[in-house]
Design an enzyme around this catalytic site. Structure first.
Site, PDB file in Angstrom:
ATOM      1  CD  GLU A   1      -3.285  -2.510   7.293  1.00  0.00           C
ATOM      2  OE1 GLU A   1      -2.147  -2.576   6.934  1.00  0.00           O
ATOM      3  OE2 GLU A   1      -4.080  -1.564   6.905  1.00  0.00           O
TER       4      GLU A   1
ATOM      5  CG  HIS B   1      -5.921   1.816   4.928  1.00  0.00           C
ATOM      6  ND1 HIS B   1      -5.500   2.523   5.676  1.00  0.00           N
ATOM      7  CD2 HIS B   1      -4.880   0.818   4.925  1.00  0.00           C
ATOM      8  CE1 HIS B   1      -4.147   2.569   5.926  1.00  0.00           C
ATOM      9  NE2 HIS B   1      -4.081   1.402   5.529  1.00  0.00           N
TER      10      HIS B   1
ATOM     11  CE  LYS C   1      -0.116   3.124   4.940  1.00  0.00           C
ATOM     12  NZ  LYS C   1      -0.024   3.247   6.201  1.00  0.00           N
TER      13      LYS C   1
ATOM     14  CG  ASN D   1      -1.859   1.258   1.356  1.00  0.00           C
ATOM     15  OD1 ASN D   1      -1.835   2.151   0.469  1.00  0.00           O
ATOM     16  ND2 ASN D   1      -2.379   1.522   2.489  1.00  0.00           N
TER      17      ASN D   1
ATOM     18  CB  SER E   1       5.201  -1.719  12.293  1.00  0.00           C
ATOM     19  OG  SER E   1       4.737  -0.510  12.334  1.00  0.00           O
TER      20      SER E   1
ATOM     21  CD  GLU F   1      -3.197   5.508   6.372  1.00  0.00           C
ATOM     22  OE1 GLU F   1      -2.941   5.379   5.376  1.00  0.00           O
ATOM     23  OE2 GLU F   1      -2.337   4.977   7.304  1.00  0.00           O
TER      24      GLU F   1
ATOM     25  N   GLY G   1       2.378   2.400  10.850  1.00  0.00           N
ATOM     26  CA  GLY G   1       3.467   3.225  10.812  1.00  0.00           C
ATOM     27  C   GLY G   1       3.997   3.858  12.142  1.00  0.00           C
TER      28      GLY G   1
HETATM   29  P1  13P Z   1       2.932   0.667   7.608  1.00  0.00           P
HETATM   30  O1  13P Z   1       3.588  -0.902   7.171  1.00  0.00           O
HETATM   31  O2  13P Z   1       3.793   1.824   7.242  1.00  0.00           O
HETATM   32  O3  13P Z   1       2.788   0.611   9.341  1.00  0.00           O
HETATM   33  O4  13P Z   1       1.759   0.816   7.055  1.00  0.00           O
HETATM   34  C1  13P Z   1       0.798  -0.403   7.274  1.00  0.00           C
HETATM   35  C2  13P Z   1      -0.599  -0.044   6.352  1.00  0.00           C
HETATM   36  O5  13P Z   1      -1.419   0.803   6.762  1.00  0.00           O
HETATM   37  C3  13P Z   1      -0.739  -0.695   5.121  1.00  0.00           C
HETATM   38  O6  13P Z   1      -1.922  -0.713   4.607  1.00  0.00           O
END
Ligand code: 13P
Length: 249
Positions: A168, A96, A11, A9, A210, A98, A174
């Site tokens: 997740e 997701h 983003k 992903n 992560s 976010e 993150g």
């Molecule tokens: P990170 O791997 O940067 O923690 O993000 C995970 C994520 O949100 C994947 O969709």
């Protein structure tokens, strides 16, 4: 045998030019393995560039990060499942963290988006996961089950078999702090039981939060994990090529 799925992903990173360069490097560094698929979720503007860069590779697939539920119309800034499909996407993330926590998406929104994705020929990857406060209050499983029910309860077994769920935990995204393989497995078992209890056949459940080249082997050693959904550690093509070659199916 499980078939591993490694999903990147990106983003809000990597435009069309970046994507072409990234996938050239990735394809040169990744020795194809028959026991795994690699999916890419670029920003919408780079979907077509990614699709062209992975054509003729059945193990590499491109998806959208989000789609709106209406197929077309006056919805400035949004893209629909049919539009993403036309650009070459064959999957989409839905819900997701976010989208839920930055953009205020609700369980009802995720229900509409899953239905729209399925109608538009995209495999939905529904993301679920609890916040730190929900975890500390002991509500992890209740939150995840609420998110599953909110998005999926009207779907039958064959339809549920067409989608993927990514667990997740919000506190792990993150932050450099990943769930332990055991903690993830507990939630994955609950998700799998929920899906198979409604007739899904061999559902795939991924872990995200992560994940990096250092912890991925330990995570995938846990058989409840069918793969990983990765943000930050998927942005460098050489690092990602190395990460996706880790772990045995
Ligand atoms: P990170 O791997 O940067 O923690 O993000 C995970 C994520 O949100 C994947 O969709």
């Amino acid at each position: 045998m499980r078939r591993l799925l490694f999903a990147a992903n990106w983003k809000m990173h990597l435009g069309p030019d970046d994507t072409r360069g990234y996938l050239k490097t990735f394809r040169a560094r990744y020795n194809r393995r028959e026991d795994r698929d690699i999916w890419f979720f670029p920003p919408a503007v780079a979907i077509e560039a990614a699709v062209l860069a992975v054509r003729e590779r059945t193990d590499l697939l491109v998806g959208a990060q989000d789609v709106y539920w209406e197929p077309k119309g006056a919805f400035t800034g949004a893209i629909s499942a049919p539009l993403a499909f036309q650009a070459g996407a064959r999957a989409t993330l839905v819900g997701h963290s976010e989208r839920r926590h930055v953009f205020g998406e609700t369980d009802e929104d995720t229900r509409r988006k899953v239905a729209a994705a399925l109608a538009g020929g995209l495999a939905p990857m529904l993301c679920v996961g609890e916040t730190l406060a929900e975890r500390d209050a002991g509500h992890t499983l209740a939150v995840v089950v609420r998110q599953l029910a909110g998005a999926l309860s009207s779907l039958d077994g064959p339809t549920l078999s067409r989608l993927i769920v990514a667990y997740e935990p919000v506190w792990a995204i993150g932050t450099g702090r990943n769930a332990t393989p055991r903690d993830a497995a507990t939630v994955h078992r609950e998700i799998r039981a929920w899906l198979t209890g409604r007739g899904a056949d061999a559902p795939r459940v991924l872990y995200g939060g992560s994940v990096n080249a250092k912890n991925v082997a330990e995570l995938l050693a846990e058989r409840e994990l069918d793969g990983v959904l990765v943000g930050g550690a998927s942005l460098d093509p050489e690092g990602w090529a190395q990460l996706v070659q880790t772990g045995a199916a």
